[in-house]
Design an enzyme around this catalytic site. Structure first.
Site, mmCIF file in Angstrom:
data_model
loop_
_atom_site.group_PDB
_atom_site.id
_atom_site.type_symbol
_atom_site.label_atom_id
_atom_site.label_comp_id
_atom_site.label_asym_id
_atom_site.label_seq_id
_atom_site.Cartn_x
_atom_site.Cartn_y
_atom_site.Cartn_z
ATOM 1 N N ASP A 1 0.906 -1.155 -0.046
ATOM 2 C CA ASP A 1 0.048 -0.057 -0.056
ATOM 3 C C ASP A 1 0.961 1.287 -0.118
ATOM 4 O O ASP A 1 0.573 2.348 -0.556
ATOM 5 C CB ASP A 1 -0.889 -0.006 1.319
ATOM 6 N N ASP B 1 -9.132 -3.249 8.801
ATOM 7 C CA ASP B 1 -8.656 -4.010 7.235
ATOM 8 C C ASP B 1 -9.421 -5.031 6.895
ATOM 9 O O ASP B 1 -9.211 -6.326 7.075
ATOM 10 C CB ASP B 1 -7.130 -4.450 7.428
ATOM 11 N N CYS C 1 11.873 -36.830 -8.976
ATOM 12 C CA CYS C 1 11.557 -37.912 -9.701
ATOM 13 C C CYS C 1 12.004 -37.585 -11.261
ATOM 14 O O CYS C 1 12.103 -38.736 -12.054
ATOM 15 C CB CYS C 1 10.268 -38.674 -9.915
ATOM 16 N N CYS D 1 6.299 -40.997 -7.871
ATOM 17 C CA CYS D 1 7.217 -39.769 -7.244
ATOM 18 C C CYS D 1 7.158 -39.974 -5.912
ATOM 19 O O CYS D 1 6.293 -40.038 -5.029
ATOM 20 C CB CYS D 1 6.591 -38.800 -7.919
ATOM 21 N N GLU E 1 -9.420 6.364 16.161
ATOM 22 C CA GLU E 1 -10.005 4.910 15.866
ATOM 23 C C GLU E 1 -9.225 4.269 15.270
ATOM 24 O O GLU E 1 -8.101 4.654 14.735
ATOM 25 C CB GLU E 1 -11.238 4.952 14.936
ATOM 26 N N CYS F 1 10.859 -32.625 -12.431
ATOM 27 C CA CYS F 1 10.373 -32.831 -11.007
ATOM 28 C C CYS F 1 11.701 -32.913 -10.295
ATOM 29 O O CYS F 1 12.752 -34.021 -10.592
ATOM 30 C CB CYS F 1 9.613 -33.873 -10.807
ATOM 31 N N TYR G 1 -18.400 2.682 11.903
ATOM 32 C CA TYR G 1 -17.629 3.886 12.228
ATOM 33 C C TYR G 1 -18.139 5.129 11.438
ATOM 34 O O TYR G 1 -17.396 6.128 11.819
ATOM 35 C CB TYR G 1 -16.168 3.383 11.869
ATOM 36 N N LYS H 1 -1.320 4.874 8.442
ATOM 37 C CA LYS H 1 -1.231 3.476 8.160
ATOM 38 C C LYS H 1 0.045 3.173 8.726
ATOM 39 O O LYS H 1 0.943 3.649 8.686
ATOM 40 C CB LYS H 1 -1.340 3.400 6.918
ATOM 41 N N LYS I 1 -8.143 1.708 12.395
ATOM 42 C CA LYS I 1 -8.430 1.365 10.979
ATOM 43 C C LYS I 1 -8.657 -0.198 10.753
ATOM 44 O O LYS I 1 -7.557 -0.747 10.672
ATOM 45 C CB LYS I 1 -7.691 2.131 10.080
HETATM 46 S S1 IVH Z 1 -13.975 6.635 8.149
HETATM 47 C C1 IVH Z 1 -15.234 9.924 4.936
HETATM 48 N N1 IVH Z 1 -12.975 5.024 9.926
HETATM 49 O O1 IVH Z 1 -10.611 2.844 5.452
HETATM 50 C C2 IVH Z 1 -14.568 8.840 5.703
HETATM 51 N N2 IVH Z 1 -12.780 4.375 7.546
HETATM 52 O O2 IVH Z 1 -9.358 5.008 3.215
HETATM 53 C C3 IVH Z 1 -15.058 7.604 5.871
HETATM 54 N N3 IVH Z 1 -11.842 2.202 7.472
HETATM 55 O O3 IVH Z 1 -12.950 3.237 2.882
HETATM 56 C C4 IVH Z 1 -14.296 6.304 6.462
HETATM 57 N N4 IVH Z 1 -11.693 1.847 9.570
HETATM 58 O O4 IVH Z 1 -13.009 1.331 4.352
HETATM 59 C C5 IVH Z 1 -13.069 5.368 8.640
HETATM 60 N N5 IVH Z 1 -12.483 3.713 11.707
HETATM 61 C C6 IVH Z 1 -12.589 3.817 10.213
HETATM 62 C C7 IVH Z 1 -12.087 2.963 9.345
HETATM 63 C C8 IVH Z 1 -12.377 3.160 8.144
HETATM 64 C C9 IVH Z 1 -11.209 1.283 8.209
HETATM 65 C C10 IVH Z 1 -11.456 2.012 5.747
HETATM 66 C C11 IVH Z 1 -12.739 2.137 5.064
HETATM 67 C C12 IVH Z 1 -12.565 3.486 4.249
HETATM 68 C C13 IVH Z 1 -11.038 3.243 4.217
HETATM 69 C C14 IVH Z 1 -10.311 4.825 4.007
#
Ligand code: IVH
Length: 663
Positions: free
Chosen positions: A31, A114, A405, A426, A110, A402, A221, A308, A112
């Site tokens: 990423d 995945d 064998c 084999c 918060e 292989c 969220y 990130k 994030k």
């Molecule tokens: S807020 C306008 N909160 O991250 C804001 N996103 O690149 C809307 N994600 O598409 C997103 N945890 O899929 C928000 N606590 C969190 C999140 C979160 C994961 C993901 C979500 C979003 C992407 C943002």
């Protein structure tokens, strides 16, 4: 290279990465690297507005649209967040917000999550629609699948607004992910690289019963709507929690940059103990009025940012590539590396997956390579440090024969893996098949471990699974490391295995794609090895969840004379080749009737309906023809089937009608 050339090159490269990520679910770049390149392109495009292109990868947020689902527009477009990777970037964000607002403010921190994002619409307290992000403007309607996710409420309680949307992330917990991959490995299906791919792949399945089985989870969220309960993001989510939503309790309101940095430092390590994957943190301005004042850029809100985690990475030397041959003959290339420390363990080897991956990396012996252990379990090589190449070693060429064998390898058209086709000659395949045969979930012959099997094989006492039943105690006792007592124990375990039920014997045979679950299904339906051997292709695919791939593999297995001889020897040894608890017919109410099952049901599973048809004398068929008498239709019956049934004038009944028929 001119700026224009560079813009074109970056656009092409990023388009390929977008395709790998969103369509193939198979990213080949981290990423971080993707974002760096995207940022380069954004800068170049900003400096050269004359080269603007509405189709540039900078002009969209990616797409996960799937043709099999109905696409619906989002009421509020689903934006993504600007990404940052350093404390410095976080400080810049904080400063920008402070300057723009010129007032006190709170930042909600918060995790994030995945997974894959989802937007849920609730009307009068009931879930009415669940839509994926898609291209941000339109997404796939995946409501039927989302309804199976237990942590998403279908009905709310309390003082919710009559109409609102709530967004969140659908996740596959680590334990579920690992279990799913173990099952897939057993069935020789390709493995999911990480829980994110597994979650998005699952959400796009056409079979909501299978989705339900996969035990997805979800955290919400973001609350949206015309009438929201409070004026802050934090309080809105607490309200949502009271209506029944799963809201993370890792949320924290911060009033200084230091508090934010402390939060990041804390969760950077603590997140490793969470049941689900996270790839960073999200920082949001708490006050909705302040959010509005800050507004949006074309792609993301100015009131929020994602920080990130960088995937942990190391650089080390590639010394050689070795090739392992699995029990099915699949060849796995493995990179042998100079040992290097990575996320707390020493890494010496990394999987190279297949020939395409090796070619894509342009690997040479002696190259310095980057190894990553992100969300993935097995470390993987993500890139070669080409600048560090001062002498070019030999280019890695995937082997043609292989290593065990010498047989010429084959590669099936639609598969990435190479195979050694010499399945009965084999050595690692022979030993691997025996190991699988004696394993706990198969014949459960304790004491015959990898080493003992290798010894017996080397001593010419064991060439195939039927030889196991001809082993004598003195043969065993003579082996190095095995005493008379162990020999007797092994012999006893071998004797006991003759009671193992047919389904497990079938699994033990190691027919390609016949894992534990498939073996159970086949044993249930066909009830004996002879019936299975004689089953036609149509008979096989009529079984729930048995598709072309499994059907062809079963037929191919029985076409080989060696396999039939082996089964005869195992039969003679006394193994169970028939299902014992034959369900006696309960009635003949359906005698002479051919019934096809389609869709999903509420009272019984499809398998149960199948069993009910058969135990009442009917025949369950897999495809509609003029000979079909009834279609037992549940929810979401396929439109093509419906049309065909109507055209042929076949009676369509629902589950209540059916249950009444066999009453
Ligand atoms: S807020 C306008 N909160 O991250 C804001 N996103 O690149 C809307 N994600 O598409 C997103 N945890 O899929 C928000 N606590 C969190 C999140 C979160 C994961 C993901 C979500 C979003 C992407 C943002």
């Amino acid at each position: 290279m001119t700026a224009h050339d560079e813009i074109i090159r970056l656009r092409e490269e990023l388009n390929t990465h977008n395709y790998n990520y969103y369509v193939l679910n198979n990213p080949t770049i981290s990423d971080f690297d993707f974002d760096t390149k995207l940022h380069q392109l954004q800068t170049l495009e900003a400096d050269h507005p004359e080269f603007f292109d509405p189709n540039s990868p900078t002009q969209r947020v990616g797409s996960d649209l799937n043709e099999a689902f109905v696409q619906v527009p989002h009421k509020y477009s689903m934006l993504s967040l600007a990404n940052t990777y350093s404390a410095g970037d976080v400080a810049d964000f904080y400063e920008r917000v402070r300057k723009a607002l010129n007032d006190d403010f709170e930042i909600v921190c918060e995790l994030k999550y995945d997974g894959t994002s989802i937007s849920l619409t609730y009307e009068n307290g009931a879930l009415v629609r669940a839509v994926t992000r898609g291209d941000g403007v339109r997404g796939d309607d995946v409501t039927a699948n989302v309804r199976t996710i237990r942590s998403i409420p279908l009905k709310l309680h309390g003082d919710y607004p009559s109409l609102f949307e709530i967004r969140g992330e659908i996740l596959m917990p680590w334990t579920v992910f690992e279990k799913l991959n173990r099952e897939r490995e057993e069935q020789e299906e390709s493995l999911f690289a990480n829980p994110r791919n597994a979650a998005s792949g699952t959400l796009k399945l056409q079979n909501s019963a299978e989705v339900a089985r996969r035990q997805l989870d979800a955290y919400l969220y973001y609350l949206l709507g015309e009438t929201l309960p409070t004026n802050t993001h934090y309080d809105n989510l607490q309200k949502a929690a009271s209506w029944g939503f799963k809201i993370s309790d890792a949320m924290k309101k911060c009033t200084s940059l230091q508090e934010i940095l402390d939060y990041i430092a804390y969760w950077n390590t603590e997140r490793k103990n969470l049941p689900v994957a996270t790839d960073g943190m999200v920082l949001k301005v708490n006050d909705l009025r302040q959010q509005k004042n800050l507004g949006y850029t074309a792609k993301s809100p100015r009131w929020a940012i994602a920080y990130k985690f960088q995937a942990e990475k190391a650089c080390t030397r590639l010394n050689s590539v070795s090739y392992q041959v699995g029990r099915t003959g699949a060849i796995t290339p493995v990179a042998n590396l100079d040992p290097v420390q990575l996320s707390g363990t020493v890494v010496k080897r990394a999987s190279l997956h297949n020939a395409d991956i090796i070619a894509g990396l342009d690997l040479h012996i002696g190259d310095m390579v980057f190894v990553e252990k992100g969300g993935e379990i097995i470390p993987k090589i993500t890139a070669v440090d080409k600048e560090a190449r001062f002498m070019l070693g030999d280019k890695i060429q995937f082997i043609k024969t292989c290593p065990e064998c010498g047989t010429t390898l084959i590669r099936n058209e639609d598969e990435a893996a190479h195979y050694c086709p010499n399945e009965d000659g084999c050595p690692p395949q022979i030993k691997g098949k025996i190991e699988h045969f004696v394993s706990r979930k198969a014949m459960n012959i304790d004491g015959l471990g990898t080493e003992t099997i290798a010894l017996l094989y080397d001593n010419n006492l064991l060439h195939n699974t039927a030889d196991i039943y001809e082993l004598k105690v003195p043969d065993l006792a003579r082996l190095e490391r095995l005493g008379t007592k162990s020999a007797h124990n092994i012999k006893k375990a071998i004797e006991n295995s003759k009671q193992v039920p047919f389904a497990r014997v079938l699994f033990a045979l190691g027919i390609r794609y016949v894992g534990e679950t498939v073996a159970k299904k086949l044993a249930n339906v066909f009830r004996s090895i002879d019936a299975l051997r004689n089953a036609s292709y149509e008979d096989l695919i009529a079984v729930d969840e048995i598709g072309e791939r499994i059907a062809l593999s079963v037929q191919k297995y029985f076409r080989k004379e060696e396999h039939c001889n082996l089964i005869e020897r195992l039969k003679a040894a006394g193994l169970q080749f028939e299902s014992s608890n034959t369900t006696a017919a309960v009635s003949d109410k359906l005698t002479g009737l051919s019934i096809i099952i389609s869709g999903t049901f509420t009272h019984h599973s499809r398998d149960e309906y199948k069993a009910l048809i058969e135990s009442n004398g009917g025949k369950n068929v897999g495809s509609i023809s003029s000979k079909t008498n009834y279609v037992l239709a549940g929810d979401n019956m396929g439109p093509a089937k419906l049309e065909k049934a109507q055209k042929l004038g076949i009676k369509i009944i629902n589950e209540n009608d059916f249950l009444a028929m066999i009453q």
